[in-house]
Structures are given as C-alpha cells and as structure tokens.
Design a protein around this motif. Structure first.
Motif, PDB file in Angstrom:
ATOM      1  N   ARG B 267      31.566  39.761  54.582  1.00  0.00           N
ATOM      2  CA  ARG B 267      32.946  39.290  54.510  1.00  0.00           C
ATOM      3  C   ARG B 267      33.437  39.283  53.063  1.00  0.00           C
ATOM      4  O   ARG B 267      34.614  39.512  52.793  1.00  0.00           O
ATOM      5  CB  ARG B 267      33.069  37.907  55.142  1.00  0.00           C
ATOM      6  CG  ARG B 267      32.914  37.993  56.660  1.00  0.00           C
ATOM      7  CD  ARG B 267      33.910  37.144  57.394  1.00  0.00           C
ATOM      8  NE  ARG B 267      35.300  37.492  57.082  1.00  0.00           N
ATOM      9  CZ  ARG B 267      36.354  36.811  57.507  1.00  0.00           C
ATOM     10  NH1 ARG B 267      36.158  35.753  58.261  1.00  0.00           N
ATOM     11  NH2 ARG B 267      37.584  37.173  57.187  1.00  0.00           N
ATOM     12  N   TYR B 268      32.534  38.999  52.125  1.00  0.00           N
ATOM     13  CA  TYR B 268      32.903  39.075  50.696  1.00  0.00           C
ATOM     14  C   TYR B 268      33.346  40.515  50.384  1.00  0.00           C
ATOM     15  O   TYR B 268      34.438  40.737  49.846  1.00  0.00           O
ATOM     16  CB  TYR B 268      31.682  38.679  49.860  1.00  0.00           C
ATOM     17  CG  TYR B 268      31.888  38.475  48.371  1.00  0.00           C
ATOM     18  CD1 TYR B 268      33.138  38.537  47.762  1.00  0.00           C
ATOM     19  CD2 TYR B 268      30.787  38.182  47.552  1.00  0.00           C
ATOM     20  CE1 TYR B 268      33.283  38.324  46.382  1.00  0.00           C
ATOM     21  CE2 TYR B 268      30.920  37.965  46.182  1.00  0.00           C
ATOM     22  CZ  TYR B 268      32.167  38.046  45.605  1.00  0.00           C
ATOM     23  OH  TYR B 268      32.301  37.844  44.249  1.00  0.00           O
ATOM     24  N   GLU B 269      32.531  41.477  50.769  1.00  0.00           N
ATOM     25  CA  GLU B 269      32.871  42.879  50.507  1.00  0.00           C
ATOM     26  C   GLU B 269      34.171  43.278  51.201  1.00  0.00           C
ATOM     27  O   GLU B 269      35.037  43.921  50.613  1.00  0.00           O
ATOM     28  CB  GLU B 269      31.734  43.793  50.990  1.00  0.00           C
ATOM     29  CG  GLU B 269      30.463  43.714  50.148  1.00  0.00           C
ATOM     30  CD  GLU B 269      30.639  44.325  48.761  1.00  0.00           C
ATOM     31  OE1 GLU B 269      31.231  45.408  48.661  1.00  0.00           O
ATOM     32  OE2 GLU B 269      30.194  43.687  47.771  1.00  0.00           O
ATOM     33  N   GLN B 270      34.283  42.911  52.493  1.00  0.00           N
ATOM     34  CA  GLN B 270      35.482  43.286  53.251  1.00  0.00           C
ATOM     35  C   GLN B 270      36.723  42.580  52.720  1.00  0.00           C
ATOM     36  O   GLN B 270      37.840  43.060  52.891  1.00  0.00           O
ATOM     37  CB  GLN B 270      35.293  42.960  54.742  1.00  0.00           C
ATOM     38  CG  GLN B 270      34.261  43.840  55.428  1.00  0.00           C
ATOM     39  CD  GLN B 270      34.077  43.528  56.910  1.00  0.00           C
ATOM     40  OE1 GLN B 270      34.341  42.412  57.361  1.00  0.00           O
ATOM     41  NE2 GLN B 270      33.596  44.511  57.666  1.00  0.00           N
ATOM     42  N   GLY B 271      36.507  41.420  52.059  1.00  0.00           N
ATOM     43  CA  GLY B 271      37.635  40.639  51.575  1.00  0.00           C
ATOM     44  C   GLY B 271      38.063  40.981  50.154  1.00  0.00           C
ATOM     45  O   GLY B 271      39.061  40.451  49.660  1.00  0.00           O
ATOM     46  N   LEU B 272      37.327  41.856  49.471  1.00  0.00           N
ATOM     47  CA  LEU B 272      37.702  42.235  48.104  1.00  0.00           C
ATOM     48  C   LEU B 272      39.097  42.866  48.101  1.00  0.00           C
ATOM     49  O   LEU B 272      39.484  43.509  49.071  1.00  0.00           O
ATOM     50  CB  LEU B 272      36.659  43.204  47.529  1.00  0.00           C
ATOM     51  CG  LEU B 272      35.279  42.593  47.222  1.00  0.00           C
ATOM     52  CD1 LEU B 272      34.248  43.690  46.955  1.00  0.00           C
ATOM     53  CD2 LEU B 272      35.353  41.619  46.045  1.00  0.00           C
ATOM     54  N   PRO B 273      39.855  42.679  47.023  1.00  0.00           N
ATOM     55  CA  PRO B 273      41.263  43.129  47.035  1.00  0.00           C
ATOM     56  C   PRO B 273      41.380  44.656  47.101  1.00  0.00           C
ATOM     57  O   PRO B 273      40.885  45.360  46.225  1.00  0.00           O
ATOM     58  CB  PRO B 273      41.815  42.599  45.705  1.00  0.00           C
ATOM     59  CG  PRO B 273      40.620  42.349  44.849  1.00  0.00           C
ATOM     60  CD  PRO B 273      39.483  42.028  45.761  1.00  0.00           C
ATOM     61  N   GLU B 274      42.067  45.123  48.128  1.00  0.00           N
ATOM     62  CA  GLU B 274      42.145  46.554  48.425  1.00  0.00           C
ATOM     63  C   GLU B 274      42.706  47.369  47.265  1.00  0.00           C
ATOM     64  O   GLU B 274      42.236  48.459  46.975  1.00  0.00           O
ATOM     65  CB  GLU B 274      43.009  46.741  49.672  1.00  0.00           C
ATOM     66  CG  GLU B 274      42.665  47.975  50.465  1.00  0.00           C
ATOM     67  CD  GLU B 274      43.526  48.072  51.724  1.00  0.00           C
ATOM     68  OE1 GLU B 274      43.865  49.192  52.104  1.00  0.00           O
ATOM     69  OE2 GLU B 274      43.861  46.996  52.304  1.00  0.00           O
ATOM     70  N   GLN B 275      43.719  46.801  46.588  1.00  0.00           N
ATOM     71  CA  GLN B 275      44.373  47.588  45.527  1.00  0.00           C
ATOM     72  C   GLN B 275      43.450  47.829  44.336  1.00  0.00           C
ATOM     73  O   GLN B 275      43.755  48.645  43.470  1.00  0.00           O
ATOM     74  CB  GLN B 275      45.707  46.954  45.104  1.00  0.00           C
ATOM     75  CG  GLN B 275      45.609  45.606  44.383  1.00  0.00           C
ATOM     76  CD  GLN B 275      45.519  44.422  45.355  1.00  0.00           C
ATOM     77  OE1 GLN B 275      44.958  44.512  46.458  1.00  0.00           O
ATOM     78  NE2 GLN B 275      46.042  43.288  44.935  1.00  0.00           N
ATOM     79  N   TRP B 276      42.314  47.144  44.279  1.00  0.00           N
ATOM     80  CA  TRP B 276      41.369  47.356  43.167  1.00  0.00           C
ATOM     81  C   TRP B 276      40.066  48.011  43.628  1.00  0.00           C
ATOM     82  O   TRP B 276      39.111  48.116  42.847  1.00  0.00           O
ATOM     83  CB  TRP B 276      41.096  46.019  42.453  1.00  0.00           C
ATOM     84  CG  TRP B 276      42.319  45.478  41.786  1.00  0.00           C
ATOM     85  CD1 TRP B 276      43.184  44.558  42.294  1.00  0.00           C
ATOM     86  CD2 TRP B 276      42.839  45.860  40.501  1.00  0.00           C
ATOM     87  NE1 TRP B 276      44.224  44.335  41.408  1.00  0.00           N
ATOM     88  CE2 TRP B 276      44.028  45.122  40.291  1.00  0.00           C
ATOM     89  CE3 TRP B 276      42.420  46.759  39.505  1.00  0.00           C
ATOM     90  CZ2 TRP B 276      44.806  45.249  39.132  1.00  0.00           C
ATOM     91  CZ3 TRP B 276      43.186  46.879  38.355  1.00  0.00           C
ATOM     92  CH2 TRP B 276      44.368  46.136  38.173  1.00  0.00           C
ATOM     93  N   HIS B 277      40.018  48.430  44.887  1.00  0.00           N
ATOM     94  CA  HIS B 277      38.833  49.157  45.372  1.00  0.00           C
ATOM     95  C   HIS B 277      38.533  50.348  44.449  1.00  0.00           C
ATOM     96  O   HIS B 277      39.439  51.045  44.028  1.00  0.00           O
ATOM     97  CB  HIS B 277      39.086  49.719  46.783  1.00  0.00           C
ATOM     98  CG  HIS B 277      38.883  48.718  47.881  1.00  0.00           C
ATOM     99  ND1 HIS B 277      39.135  49.013  49.199  1.00  0.00           N
ATOM    100  CD2 HIS B 277      38.420  47.438  47.869  1.00  0.00           C
ATOM    101  CE1 HIS B 277      38.863  47.959  49.948  1.00  0.00           C
ATOM    102  NE2 HIS B 277      38.425  46.985  49.164  1.00  0.00           N
ATOM    103  N   GLY B 278      37.261  50.551  44.183  1.00  0.00           N
ATOM    104  CA  GLY B 278      36.870  51.733  43.399  1.00  0.00           C
ATOM    105  C   GLY B 278      36.831  51.486  41.905  1.00  0.00           C
ATOM    106  O   GLY B 278      36.443  52.362  41.143  1.00  0.00           O
ATOM    107  N   LEU B 279      37.244  50.276  41.470  1.00  0.00           N
ATOM    108  CA  LEU B 279      37.169  49.950  40.041  1.00  0.00           C
ATOM    109  C   LEU B 279      36.200  48.792  39.837  1.00  0.00           C
ATOM    110  O   LEU B 279      36.083  47.920  40.703  1.00  0.00           O
ATOM    111  CB  LEU B 279      38.549  49.552  39.519  1.00  0.00           C
ATOM    112  CG  LEU B 279      39.590  50.675  39.527  1.00  0.00           C
ATOM    113  CD1 LEU B 279      40.945  50.133  39.085  1.00  0.00           C
ATOM    114  CD2 LEU B 279      39.150  51.818  38.616  1.00  0.00           C
TER     115      LEU B 279
END
Lengths: 495, 495
Positions: B267-279
């Motif tokens: 849930r931590y991983e799934q809840g990370l902010p989408e707009q910053w995925h990959g950084l």
C-alpha cells in the motif's frame, strides 16, 4: 579477441536484452494487472531503444568487414552470416522511417481494435493507407539492399530464401485442387453423425489435462511453463519457454488443441542446440519452419486417429465422463477433423486454411508491389473468398479484410509462413514414415522416435541450414506441396 | 531543456530499466522454472551493467553542477537533492571495488547456503572476512565523501539521516527495559490456555482468505497481484506491485500474517504520488519507513483484538470450521500475540524481535568501525543472546550468527531498519489515536480513515521529507521509542 569473437559477444549481449524483453512481454500478456500497462509499455519501449542503439552501433560495420577476413570454422562462417543478416535487417532502415513506421503502426492497430467491431472500413482504410505507404518505402529500401523484389525482401524477414516465384507456383498448384477437395470432403462428411461435446468442462480439469498431454508430448517443465492469456502464444527463451492458452468452459478441445500447437513451438525452442544459445545461428530457422513444428504436433500428430485413441480416454477420465458419447474416440476423431468453410482464418480447419492464406498472400503481394491500392482490398477479398470458399464478404469488413492484426502494424510478408509451415510439416511426416511406422509407434505410446527425428532433422539444425537445405537433408527434396495434398486426401477422403 | 529537466529525463530512463529488472526478479522468484536460472541470471547481470553505465555517465557531474544554479520550485529542489543523493551513492565507489564486492558477496552467499546447514563456521568465516574487508573499504570511502562515521555512512544507504549516536541512545534505552518486559509477559502468558490451530488448511482456501483480507486492507488489484515464492517479498513497481507468500498446510496463520505484512509494504508503494513516479524523490523514504508500514498493517492493526474479531470468523468460514475452538476469536487473539524467546530472528514475535536486532546492530557497528573482527562474532553472539533472551548459541552457528543472509553479501547497516520500523509504526499509531478512535473504527469495519491518515502522512510524502521531518509532521515529534514501549506494555501486560 578476434573480430568474430567480438561480434559473438555483442550478439549475446543483444540476446540478453531480448531475453528480458521476452519475459516482460509474457508477463504483460499473462500476469500483469491492467493498471500496470502504461508504465510497462514505456519501460519496454526504453529497452527496445537500448537494443536498437546497440544493434546499430557504428563500429559493427568495421567488425563485420574484418571478421570476414578471419580464419573461421565452417560453423563460425555460418554463424557470421547469420549475425550479418540480423545486423543488416536491423540497420537497413533510416531511423526516421523506423519511427514513422512505429507510430503509424501503433495508431492503426490501436484504432483497429474499435473500428473492426464497428465494421468501420472507411476510417480504418485511412490509417492502413499510411501504414502501406511506409511499408512500400521499407520494401523499396530492403529490395535495393538485397537485390530481391520488394515483396520478397519483406518476406525475407520471416522466411529467408522464399520468393514470390516459388510461392506463386506452389499456391498456384494448390488453387487448382483445393476448392474441389473442399467440396469432396464436405460431401463425404455430410452423412457423419458428430456430437459436439457439451460443457461445462471445469478449467482446473482442462488445465490438468493440458499439462498431462504436454508431458506426454515431451514438454520440458524444467525449462518452461503453461499459463493463460487472451491470445495464446509461445514466448520466453529456449531455456525458459512460456506457452499460454485460453480456456473455454463450454469447449475443452479448443484450449487443448491450442496447447498441443504451442507445445510444438516450445519443443523446437527447447530443442535448439544449447552451445549456440544467444547467437542468431542458434535460433529457429524461420517462421514457416516454426509453424511446421506446431502444426506437426497439432495436425500431423494429435488430430490423427491413433493419437485421438490416446487422447479420448484421458479426456473422459479428466472430466469424469466415462459414458459421454461425445468423448468417445470415434466421435472425437470426427470432431477434430471436421471441415467447414468459414469467414475467420484463426478458426479455420486445416483443409480450408490454405484458402485464407492464398487470398491474403495475393492481396498483400500486389499491395506491396504497388499493383493495387488499399481501396481495392474489400472487393478483392470478397471475390477471392467467393472463389476459394464460396463465401461472400460484401459489406462485412469485420469478418473480412479487417479480421487480422498483421497488416495493422505493417507486418506484410508474414502470412505465407502459416501455409508453408503446414506443407513442411506434411513433408516431414512423409519422410519420417519412410523410416518408421508412425501410427504403430503412437499406438504403442512410444513417441520418442518421432521426437528424436524432429530433434535431429529440425531442432538441432537451428539456423545452420537454409530452409531449402534443411528440407533436402531431412526429406530428400526441397518443398514439395504434393505431400500436403496427399496428407489431406489421405486423412479426409480415404477410409 | 534545462539541466534539471535533463536530469529528470535521465532518472526516468534509469527507473524504466529498474522496472524491468524488478519484474524479472519477481518472475525469477515466483514463476521461473529451475532450468531457466543460469541464462536469466546472466541477462539480469547485463541489465544491471547497462543501468550502472547510465547511472555513472561522466556528463552527469556537469549536469548536477549546472542544475544547482537553475531556478527551481521547492519540490524540484528536493527532487534534485534526491537525484544527487542517488547518483552519489551509485558513483562513489571505484569500479574495481564494486566488482570485487560483487564477486566476494556472491561467493560468500552461495557457499553460506550449504555451510549454514553444516554448521560450518570455520569455512564461512573465511569468506565473511573477505566480505568485511571490502565493506570496510566501502565504508571508509563513503565516510570520507559524506563526513559521516563509517557505519553511519553505510546505514545512510538504507536509513538516511540515522546515526549511531541516535541509535545507541534509542537501543540503549530499550535494553534497560526489554529483558524485564519479556520476563513479565512470559509470566503473564504462562497461565494462558492457547490452542494451536491444527491443519491441514488447504492452500486454495488459504489463498482465497489471503485475497479477501488483502481486499479489506485496500490492496489495489488493478495495480498488483499475490503469488507464491520461497521467501516472501514485496516487489514490482508502484503501478504494479507484486507481493508473495509461502503457504504451509499445517499452519494458515504464518502465510496470512505474511500477506498482511506485505500488503502494508504494497500500500505504501501503491500510495506513492503518481506525478513523481520514476524519480528518486517519488520513492519510499527509507527501509525503516517501509518496514513501519508493513508492521503497522501486521502488528499495530492485524494482531489487535478488534481486527482479530474480523479475521477469526472469516478464517472459520474460509476453512469451513465453524466449531473449531482453535479458530475462536479469543484463541486466535492469544495465538497471534504469543511471546517466546527463540534463536531465529525471522520467527520472532514483536516483543523479542528488538533483542535480535540490537544484538546484530552492536556487532556489525563494531565490525565496520574495526573494533572487533569476524573471529569475535560467535562469542559476542552467544554472550548477547544469553544476556538479552536467556538463550545460549555456543557451538550452534546454524541458529546463531550464520542464520541471516544480510552479512553474506555485505549489506551492513540494514538491520536497524527493522526495529526502527516497529518504532515508527507505534509512533504513527499513537498519533493516529489522538485524531480518531482506531479500535472503534476497526470494530465498525471502517478502515478507510486509518488508510487515509497513512496516505496523507506517509505514502504521499514519498521522499520529500527527511525521516525526522516526516515523523515530526505526522506525529509532532522525532523518533520517540516510548511509543513502542507503551504499545508493548499495553498489548502484552494490560487487560
């Protein structure tokens, strides 16, 4: 390190990247949850870019030139040839054409998924025109570089060595006897009493039966696995072959025959010579030869009466239906060899299948050679379907010229491989029969000599022989479609 | 394009490579047939090499220098910091040390798998000495570059901002009360009548129960899945989180609690902010914060009495055991909070677990700082086990200092994360309780406010805050181990 060795090392590096790409593609089709798709597609595109950059490294030009002057063993010489063929295929197109092709193909394929359902030829044809325009440019460049005709140069990507001249002759012969044969088979089968097996066939039991049959067909589970995907395929790498199927509770035969088909592909991959893994020469010879192995397993072997004698009792046991007449050996044999002209290629039986291929071949050949235009396709499709199979597709684009994915992304030149595969398979079986009594072996549950023959003559040859020479060494002659005709006549008109 | 933008693009490229590596690692652990391993490992190593070459590209030095002079938003400034931290971690070691480390680690880990079973400290210690020698070199280089002490510099890879000074103080406090607390809990539990649930618990039913609980805990199946592997883990990427478990027919609670634990990570991983995925700034803050989420789900939430009230009837239904007293709410509550000192860290309950960690921390800290040698480990291990848990490991290396994988490949500095995670989790729960009646919410089957709190205070913060500031903003104070102590006392000594 010699230049040949440098090239080998480079090819193995590319192969490792392709390995991960193959596993991630399998995952995307078989395991990935829907929400993972966007990021996955981007990651895969990045890997493809890394592969392309490595495959087109400028230093390779010199490496190939120098390697060709080195002292090499006979096998290394062929290996070098195959590395060069692969390199040229990757290098020949200018980067902007590769990009334009990829964009036009993605756009056409994506829209096609909706347009097909809506029977929307008008809008689809506009995207297809863009794809065809770029495919003609590609064909022109490949033709100039290889000295082949434009369509031949495209076909060489899938079936190296095959030409329109040969195919025109082979398919021309088939056209002289196929429509009549279909009529004769239909007449003969008209009085057959076939019971369609009636579901539900629970998926867990279908899976257990599939795994059992895969085992009997020699699938190596230490080097592969079976899973589920929407469109069945054989993927992965030779040390880890991933085949998939799609279960239908109402009909167990479609998944089962599909699994057997993919097991044929898988055994070819698993049987490739280990010491050449990771090099182009260690790969399967061609798409047609690949299809010959899946069709050997599915058509030559598993739909034969003696194999149905093995299969039917296993199916009755798997589904706990000892008294179901639909699962009797006789009925399953009839059911598995039923011939019926239809609109859809992927649903076709082995007798009508070549008609679907010849039609597509004739259209795509003329399209690439510039003799016809996209706008001409529907009329030609209707005319040829009527002529070959007695079915009109006028106004029905969904089940006519819009049914396949191949053209949407510009894969022109692929279709002949299917029927070439069926012909190679029949020719392999005819040659095998001269060495052993195949029917008796099946009845004795002794399939090993059959697999050994394929292993020796096909799998272990990888890409060391041209398709012509592979056929000659295995069967004593190059492609001879008479074996396919004889197979169809024997199975569908005799007894 | 600004230099900051170039760096973002570069980081996203690295992230795409890591994406494929994560999926292929998951596949290797959860799906790959045994015979696929050799080729897979080579392919993964190639991808790691490609990643390393990109991550250490010489042009990055200039890009970072220039980006730091650019006008950036507050978020971009933190993002740049995190990209730089990640780049420095990747770049600081000379290539030959990276290679030597990798070789020594692989050799030590590989041999350890056999040596542990054989209780062969003598041979293992020789390999470990080589690993420690290189880890000390690594620590020295990282210390010089960061101005931290050698062990702190290693710990910064997993728990940036944490220092020995802080940990010595925190663990020092724990040591003053933990051994006595364990004794008190043992005394209190001595009279409990606990029934151990008796198998078989069919795996299909365990899986169905696991999926049900994952759903209730908010796992997003559009962005993740559950599978089986020998060693359970949480892998994949935020848009496609792969958790695994290992089912034991004799005991359903171990897989179930494991699944709940991994669901916390997921849930931590799934809840990370989408707009910053990959950084880098969009990633989880630290290993300790990650563990705080898995332990929040497993320890704070699921082993609580009100949650067992949800769980027990579901388990009785899943296994069709309505009258099994072992699956009564009261018995499962006792069973899930049973405390018993043991030799093995991974089997330890939450009360004795910190003792295992403190022991390892004290040894690895002194090992990296050069205050003790590998040869000193067994005696220290025995002494500390006896002191903290009343168990001697003299001569028993298998269940003593050879039980963990962490040191075999040089991952010194990781162990504290486990207990820091338990402490962060307790502190989060204490803060959450000041805002809502957690027990009532669970009893009302209304977990959403709990998840919303974690999402707002932890998941959506990604790496934008230091761990200290994340704790301060979420709970009003930096790490305060009193909350952990209060949690243990409340759960294990009260009522």
């Amino acid at each position: 390190m010699t230049y040949y060795q440098k090239l080998e090392q480079h090819a193995k590096k590319l192969s490792k990247i392709s390995h991960l790409s193959a596993i991630c593609s399998w995952d995307q089709a078989a395991k990935m949850p829907e929400g993972g798709n966007a990021a996955r597609s981007e990651a895969m595109a990045e890997l493809a870019l890394i592969h392309h950059e490595l495959a087109t490294a400028p230093s390779l030009t010199e490496w190939f030139a120098r390697a060709e002057t080195e002292s090499l063993s006979k096998e290394q010489k062929i290996s070098l040839q195959e590395m060069k063929r692969s390199w040229q295929n990757d290098n020949i197109l200018p980067a902007d054409l590769v990009e334009k092709k990829s964009l036009a193909g993605s756009k056409c394929e994506h829209a096609w998924r909706t347009q097909r359902k809506e029977n929307n030829w008008h809008e689809f044809s506009q995207n297809l025109e863009a794809v065809v325009k770029l495919a003609r440019e590609e064909a022109q460049i490949r033709a100039e570089a290889t000295g082949l005709s434009r369509y031949d140069a495209m076909m060489a990507l899938y079936e190296p060595g095959m030409t329109c001249e040969k195919i025109d002759s082979i398919f021309g012969q088939v056209k002289t006897w196929l429509p009549a044969l279909i009529q004769q088979v239909r007449a003969k089968q008209a009085s057959d009493q076939v019971i369609t097996p009636k579901g539900p066939f629970p998926i867990a039991q279908q899976k257990a039966l599939s795994l059992d049959i895969m085992g009997k067909l020699g699938f190596d589970f230490r080097h592969g696995r079976l899973d589920v995907s929407t469109h069945p395929f054989c993927g992965g790498v030779p040390t880890d072959v991933r085949i998939t199927t799609r279960y239908d509770e109402a009909d167990f035969t479609s998944a089962l025959m599909g699994v057997i088909h993919e097991t044929g592909h898988a055994r070819y991959e698993q049987g490739l010579p280990e010491q050449w893994h990771g090099l182009p020469v260690g790969q399967a010879r061609s798409m047609g030869v690949h299809e010959s192995q899946s069709l050997f397993f599915e058509m030559q072997l598993s739909r034969s009466k003696p194999f149905i004698e093995i299969l039917a009792p296993l199916a009755r046991e798997a589904f706990d239906r000892n008294n179901d007449k639909a699962l009797s050996t006789d009925n399953l044999a009839l059911f598995s060899t039923r011939v019926e002209p239809g609109y859809i290629r992927v649903d076709a039986d082995e007798v009508t299948y070549p008609a679907h291929i010849i039609l597509r071949y004739e259209i795509e050949r003329d399209l690439i050679e510039g003799k016809i235009e996209v706008a001409d396709i529907p009329e030609l499709w209707d005319k040829k379907m009527t002529e070959y199979l007695g079915l009109s597709t006028k106004g029905n684009f969904t089940d006519g010229c819009m049914q396949d994915i191949h053209w949407t992304d510009g894969s022109f030149g692929y279709f002949p491989s299917y029927t070439l595969g069926a012909m190679y398979a029949a020719q392999f079986m005819a040659a095998m029969r001269r060495e052993m009594n195949v029917e008796n072996l099946i009845r004795e549950r002794n399939l090993q000599p059959i697999f050994n023959w394929l292993d020796r003559h096909v799998w272990k040859k990888a890409s060391f022989l041209s398709t012509d020479n592979l056929l000659k060494e295995a069967t004593g002659e190059t492609l001879n479609p008479e074996h396919f005709k004889a197979h169809l006549e024997s199975r569908y008109l005799e007894d």
